[in-house]
Design an enzyme around this catalytic site. Structure first.
Site, PDB file in Angstrom:
ATOM      1  N   MET A 142      -9.158  -5.772  -7.924  1.00  0.00           N
ATOM      2  CA  MET A 142      -9.079  -7.283  -7.592  1.00  0.00           C
ATOM      3  C   MET A 142      -8.648  -7.992  -8.603  1.00  0.00           C
ATOM      4  O   MET A 142      -8.330  -8.777  -8.564  1.00  0.00           O
ATOM      5  CB  MET A 142     -10.955  -7.403  -7.781  1.00  0.00           C
ATOM      6  CG  MET A 142     -10.836  -7.419  -6.430  1.00  0.00           C
ATOM      7  SD  MET A 142     -12.959  -6.346  -6.016  1.00  0.00           S
ATOM      8  CE  MET A 142     -13.732  -7.947  -6.415  1.00  0.00           C
ATOM      9  N   ARG A 153     -19.270 -11.206 -10.858  1.00  0.00           N
ATOM     10  CA  ARG A 153     -18.327 -12.253 -11.211  1.00  0.00           C
ATOM     11  C   ARG A 153     -19.400 -13.595 -11.638  1.00  0.00           C
ATOM     12  O   ARG A 153     -19.732 -13.693 -11.048  1.00  0.00           O
ATOM     13  CB  ARG A 153     -17.758 -12.662 -10.449  1.00  0.00           C
ATOM     14  CG  ARG A 153     -16.083 -12.887 -10.363  1.00  0.00           C
ATOM     15  CD  ARG A 153     -15.251 -12.818  -9.271  1.00  0.00           C
ATOM     16  NE  ARG A 153     -15.758 -12.733  -8.413  1.00  0.00           N
ATOM     17  CZ  ARG A 153     -15.431 -13.254  -6.342  1.00  0.00           C
ATOM     18  NH1 ARG A 153     -14.714 -14.114  -6.856  1.00  0.00           N
ATOM     19  NH2 ARG A 153     -16.221 -12.511  -5.607  1.00  0.00           N
ATOM     20  N   ASP A 154     -18.930 -14.373 -12.245  1.00  0.00           N
ATOM     21  CA  ASP A 154     -19.915 -15.430 -12.481  1.00  0.00           C
ATOM     22  C   ASP A 154     -19.122 -16.839 -11.667  1.00  0.00           C
ATOM     23  O   ASP A 154     -18.337 -16.412 -11.172  1.00  0.00           O
ATOM     24  CB  ASP A 154     -19.296 -16.457 -14.260  1.00  0.00           C
ATOM     25  CG  ASP A 154     -19.803 -16.138 -14.900  1.00  0.00           C
ATOM     26  OD1 ASP A 154     -21.080 -15.938 -15.297  1.00  0.00           O
ATOM     27  OD2 ASP A 154     -19.056 -14.794 -15.420  1.00  0.00           O
ATOM     28  N   LYS A 214     -18.236  -8.809   6.004  1.00  0.00           N
ATOM     29  CA  LYS A 214     -17.383  -7.941   6.044  1.00  0.00           C
ATOM     30  C   LYS A 214     -16.797  -8.084   7.606  1.00  0.00           C
ATOM     31  O   LYS A 214     -17.908  -8.575   8.610  1.00  0.00           O
ATOM     32  CB  LYS A 214     -17.155  -6.766   6.418  1.00  0.00           C
ATOM     33  CG  LYS A 214     -17.392  -5.709   7.166  1.00  0.00           C
ATOM     34  CD  LYS A 214     -15.004  -5.355   5.923  1.00  0.00           C
ATOM     35  CE  LYS A 214     -15.711  -4.460   4.371  1.00  0.00           C
ATOM     36  NZ  LYS A 214     -14.352  -4.423   3.657  1.00  0.00           N
ATOM     37  N   ASN A 241     -15.621   2.031   3.031  1.00  0.00           N
ATOM     38  CA  ASN A 241     -16.200   1.682   2.116  1.00  0.00           C
ATOM     39  C   ASN A 241     -17.964   3.117   1.925  1.00  0.00           C
ATOM     40  O   ASN A 241     -18.146   3.031  -0.026  1.00  0.00           O
ATOM     41  CB  ASN A 241     -17.359   0.053   2.189  1.00  0.00           C
ATOM     42  CG  ASN A 241     -16.106  -0.859   1.855  1.00  0.00           C
ATOM     43  OD1 ASN A 241     -14.894  -0.737   0.960  1.00  0.00           O
ATOM     44  ND2 ASN A 241     -15.638  -0.867   2.967  1.00  0.00           N
ATOM     45  N   TYR A 299       0.748  -1.062   0.044  1.00  0.00           N
ATOM     46  CA  TYR A 299      -0.459   0.479   0.335  1.00  0.00           C
ATOM     47  C   TYR A 299       0.940   1.608   0.240  1.00  0.00           C
ATOM     48  O   TYR A 299       2.377   0.663   0.288  1.00  0.00           O
ATOM     49  CB  TYR A 299      -1.056  -0.062   1.181  1.00  0.00           C
ATOM     50  CG  TYR A 299      -2.566   0.599   1.503  1.00  0.00           C
ATOM     51  CD1 TYR A 299      -2.800   0.106   0.223  1.00  0.00           C
ATOM     52  CD2 TYR A 299      -2.562   1.557   1.706  1.00  0.00           C
ATOM     53  CE1 TYR A 299      -4.907   0.655   0.133  1.00  0.00           C
ATOM     54  CE2 TYR A 299      -3.401   2.099   1.591  1.00  0.00           C
ATOM     55  CZ  TYR A 299      -4.360   2.209   0.838  1.00  0.00           C
ATOM     56  OH  TYR A 299      -6.125   2.500   1.172  1.00  0.00           O
ATOM     57  N   PHE A 346      -9.555   7.083  -7.938  1.00  0.00           N
ATOM     58  CA  PHE A 346     -10.415   7.476  -6.154  1.00  0.00           C
ATOM     59  C   PHE A 346      -9.555   6.942  -5.488  1.00  0.00           C
ATOM     60  O   PHE A 346      -9.576   5.248  -5.901  1.00  0.00           O
ATOM     61  CB  PHE A 346     -11.527   7.534  -6.616  1.00  0.00           C
ATOM     62  CG  PHE A 346     -12.291   7.594  -5.198  1.00  0.00           C
ATOM     63  CD1 PHE A 346     -12.846   9.333  -4.706  1.00  0.00           C
ATOM     64  CD2 PHE A 346     -12.144   6.894  -4.128  1.00  0.00           C
ATOM     65  CE1 PHE A 346     -13.225  10.177  -3.319  1.00  0.00           C
ATOM     66  CE2 PHE A 346     -13.093   7.649  -2.715  1.00  0.00           C
ATOM     67  CZ  PHE A 346     -12.862   8.768  -2.414  1.00  0.00           C
ATOM     68  N   THR A 353     -20.901  -6.942  -5.537  1.00  0.00           N
ATOM     69  CA  THR A 353     -21.163  -7.266  -4.836  1.00  0.00           C
ATOM     70  C   THR A 353     -20.036  -6.708  -3.782  1.00  0.00           C
ATOM     71  O   THR A 353     -20.432  -7.065  -2.324  1.00  0.00           O
ATOM     72  CB  THR A 353     -20.963  -9.070  -4.646  1.00  0.00           C
ATOM     73  OG1 THR A 353     -20.027  -9.399  -5.192  1.00  0.00           O
ATOM     74  CG2 THR A 353     -22.324  -9.170  -5.579  1.00  0.00           C
TER      75      THR A 353
END
Lengths: 348, 348
Positions: free
Chosen positions: B263, B191-192, B343, B142, B69, B285, B168
């Site tokens: 991701m 996502r599938d 979460k 978030n 990070y 962002f 999601t």
């Protein structure tokens, strides 16, 4: 004319017959274009008939004929997007222009590759006749792009730097000079090729501060090459692919890269972290969109500024005036069939 | 305390001893973190000592421990970037907070994974105690990202659409709900995977207008799938690679795509024509940059709005409260070692 002013509206003024470069279908310009004799057309009351003096062959003209440009006039169509001409005749209601005036299309329209163009008064912009014709004919597509891109994306101050690839292009050369006039320095990236040392010197003579070949920057110690130069807040890309990444790597945190060309035809690949952590913005510029945004007045003011610079020798780029009759030759040169040539400008 | 108010400045108030999740070097969080007993620290006159109530394990916490990070506190460091706590004691000059108040870090700072945190008054924001702790602990990283991204890039009006991938995710779920509250519709890409039909239904229950799996959109008739929906002016990308291109393809001419996550760890590839002729803008962002730009007051106002929504049940997402003692378990779940979990929020 029947000698009676009261019946003037019944009379019809016609343009002279015209010779034009026409394409009847899309395809390679050297196979689909031909010279056509066009009959006289009516000059209506708001129309202006312009005898063209000179018009360039720009890459966008070629793309438009190829059919790969987003603006596709219905075929058959006359080629050419910009140029300069002299007013030959005006319709009865035309107030702002008189025969003898020099005018350029603004906003741009297709069809400048012909000896006489008839269009309504509103699309012609009168310019200073002291500007050399090769500059007057080419002042919009490239120099105006350079000027707008310097003004419209990032607020630049004297002492700032910008970076660009494709720096030997006409837009590139204009960026160097227009930036210089505002005290803005340029970092320039050019192709590796025979004569690239000479190209570097030419750009430096125009006012370029730093000029690197692509291979010089395609190294790991990239940043050390730029040394202690202030990082640019703005970068210009007309190439794409890896050469766009060189511009991206050079700009500072929070900086913007503007793409206005696609010479390599390769896409631009950017890491997600450049966006998230380096806060880079990627934008695009296309003159014909910018000029259509109710910006005609503003554009004309900028054009007058550029015409003034060219007139006084403060904006320079190479062009080659070619007689209209030699269109096929000029087209071959513009298509790059015979090596590198200056911008081809048809002389009517 | 010596019982004499006049000598108060000579006395030293200390925090209770604290238990903290500490990492002494960067690396995989499950191998470099451990629970450490920290001694009491001085509460200076402008400091506030907060007894933490709850703090989540966010992907950015994990990245920070991994050392990937851009913000890297010097090690050894205490993990955790957000959370909620109760004021335990205040320094002599603290005016805005009193013991018993609920506070969250704003602007964000590192080190919320400990039982007592001592920091100066200015970084604590008092919140409404009626907000459930699992929301109070997670309202910044978030939900505030979602709110700022909806507000700060494009002016959206009721009836407009936005498009996003990774729908999601917690930010994704917040975007759906916050957009809905403004009359803005969402096109969502997920996502599938096994259970994607259930995921679609869940998002629709939150207010999603359209939900597609990636494979549904990875087809040539992509545009026909979107039918007559208004093209979004704004898109959000937290994945990269080909799934970023799905967002790009959906947005309208002149639209903006904002990247806030990575991701897939794949870069974003964009054609030059998207920039030039479609006039797409690409932006990024990162909450910690946005929050640092002298925007503390503005951020706190937005946080109060979000806290109010969560308090009233108008902003929902799944969390799992886990006793602080079970940090190792919660971390494994947050690292995705045991499939998909809500979460993880540590309860002190």
């Amino acid at each position: 004319m029947n000698g009676n002013g009261g019946f003037r509206s019944f009379s019809t003024i016609m343009s002279p017959p015209s010779k034009a470069i026409v394409y009847e279908r899309h395809g390679s310009p050297d196979s689909v274009t031909r010279v056509v004799d066009l009959p006289p057309v009516e000059i209506r009351e708001n129309d202006v008939c312009v005898k063209m003096i000179a018009a360039p062959i720009n890459p966008s003209d070629i793309n438009q004929i190829e059919g790969v440009y987003p603006v596709r006039p219905p075929v058959p169509a006359v080629g050419g997007l910009e140029g300069v001409g002299q007013v030959y005749a005006v319709g009865s209601r035309v107030k702002s222009l008189s025969p003898g005036d020099w005018v350029i299309p603004s906003p741009l329209f297709s069809g400048t590759w012909q000896t006489y163009v008839v269009k309504e008064e509103g699309v012609w912009h009168k310019i200073d006749k002291r500007c050399p014709i090769e500059y007057a004919a080419t002042i919009t597509v490239n120099p105006l792009t350079a000027l707008m891109m310097l003004q419209d994306f990032v607020v630049l101050n004297s002492g700032d730097y910008v970076v660009q690839n494709g720096a030997t292009s006409m837009v590139g050369q204009c960026i160097i000079q227009l930036a210089r006039l505002r005290g803005i320095s340029t970092i320039n990236i050019i192709r590796d090729r025979v004569g690239s040392d000479e190209a570097k010197e030419k750009l430096k003579a125009l006012g370029a501060d730093k000029v690197f070949s692509e291979s010089q920057l395609n190294v790991k110690n990239f940043k050390s090459l730029l040394g202690n130069l202030p990082e640019p807040a703005l970068g210009f890309n007309c190439i794409g692919g890896n050469v766009a990444s060189l511009v991206l790597k050079s700009i500072r945190e929070g900086g913007t890269m503007v793409t206005y060309g696609a010479m390599s035809k390769k896409p631009i690949t950017v890491s997600t972290t450049s966006f998230i952590f380096k806060d880079i913005s990627l934008r695009g510029f296309w003159l014909q969109r910018w000029m259509n945004l109710d910006k005609v007045k503003e554009c004309r003011k900028m054009i007058d500024y550029l015409i003034g610079l060219a007139r006084d020798g403060n904006l320079k780029y190479e062009t080659e005036l070619v007689p209209f009759e030699d269109f096929a030759d000029a087209l071959d040169k513009a298509l790059g069939k015979r090596g590198s040539h200056p911008k081809q400008v048809l002389r009517f």
